[in-house]
Design a protein around this motif. Sequence first.
Motif, short mmCIF file in Angstrom:
data_model
loop_
_atom_site.label_atom_id
_atom_site.label_comp_id
_atom_site.label_asym_id
_atom_site.label_seq_id
_atom_site.Cartn_x
_atom_site.Cartn_y
_atom_site.Cartn_z
N VAL A 1 2.37 -44.17 -9.87
CA VAL A 1 2.70 -44.63 -11.22
C VAL A 1 1.56 -44.33 -12.18
CG1 VAL A 1 3.19 -46.67 -12.61
CG2 VAL A 1 4.26 -46.41 -10.37
N VAL A 2 0.34 -44.58 -11.76
CA VAL A 2 -0.83 -44.30 -12.61
C VAL A 2 -0.93 -42.81 -12.89
CG1 VAL A 2 -3.34 -44.40 -12.71
CG2 VAL A 2 -2.05 -46.35 -11.83
N VAL B 1 1.51 -40.59 -12.91
CA VAL B 1 2.59 -40.18 -13.82
C VAL B 1 2.27 -40.60 -15.25
CG1 VAL B 1 5.01 -40.57 -14.41
CG2 VAL B 1 4.37 -40.14 -12.05
N VAL B 2 1.78 -41.80 -15.43
CA VAL B 2 1.42 -42.27 -16.77
C VAL B 2 0.30 -41.42 -17.35
CG1 VAL B 2 0.40 -44.21 -18.04
CG2 VAL B 2 2.23 -44.62 -16.40
N ALA B 3 -0.69 -41.06 -16.52
CA ALA B 3 -1.80 -40.24 -17.00
C ALA B 3 -1.33 -38.86 -17.41
CB ALA B 3 -2.86 -40.13 -15.91
N GLU C 1 1.73 -38.04 -18.41
CA GLU C 1 2.60 -38.13 -19.57
C GLU C 1 1.85 -38.45 -20.86
OE1 GLU C 1 5.86 -37.40 -19.84
OE2 GLU C 1 5.72 -36.71 -17.76
N PHE C 2 0.95 -39.42 -20.80
CA PHE C 2 0.29 -39.89 -22.00
C PHE C 2 -1.11 -39.33 -22.18
CE2 PHE C 2 3.37 -43.27 -21.01
CZ PHE C 2 4.12 -43.20 -22.18
N LEU D 1 -2.42 -39.07 -26.14
CA LEU D 1 -3.21 -40.21 -26.62
C LEU D 1 -4.45 -39.77 -27.40
CD1 LEU D 1 -3.58 -43.27 -26.72
CD2 LEU D 1 -4.81 -43.10 -24.55
#
Length: 71
Positions: free
Chosen positions: A4-5, A7-9, A11-12, A16
């Motif tokens: 999850v971490v 994938v978030v990294a 994507e964003f 950011l």
Amino acid sequence: MVLVVAVVAVEFGPGLPMALCVGWDRPGWYVVGGLFAVTGLLAPPAVGRTRRSKATRSVSTPVVEQVASAS
């Protein structure tokens, strides 16, 4: 959790810093610089912890070496 971490990294991560730098102008650059500084300060302890955890793991001898040493 690690997935999850990651994938978030992915994507964003690129958007950011761009949003901070373009949207907030100078304060955004300060925030991005601070993030890089914190990451740089946290990297050496993380590497040391990983090295220590790998060093404490027991290394098993491969079966091929066990058979060769038995004969």
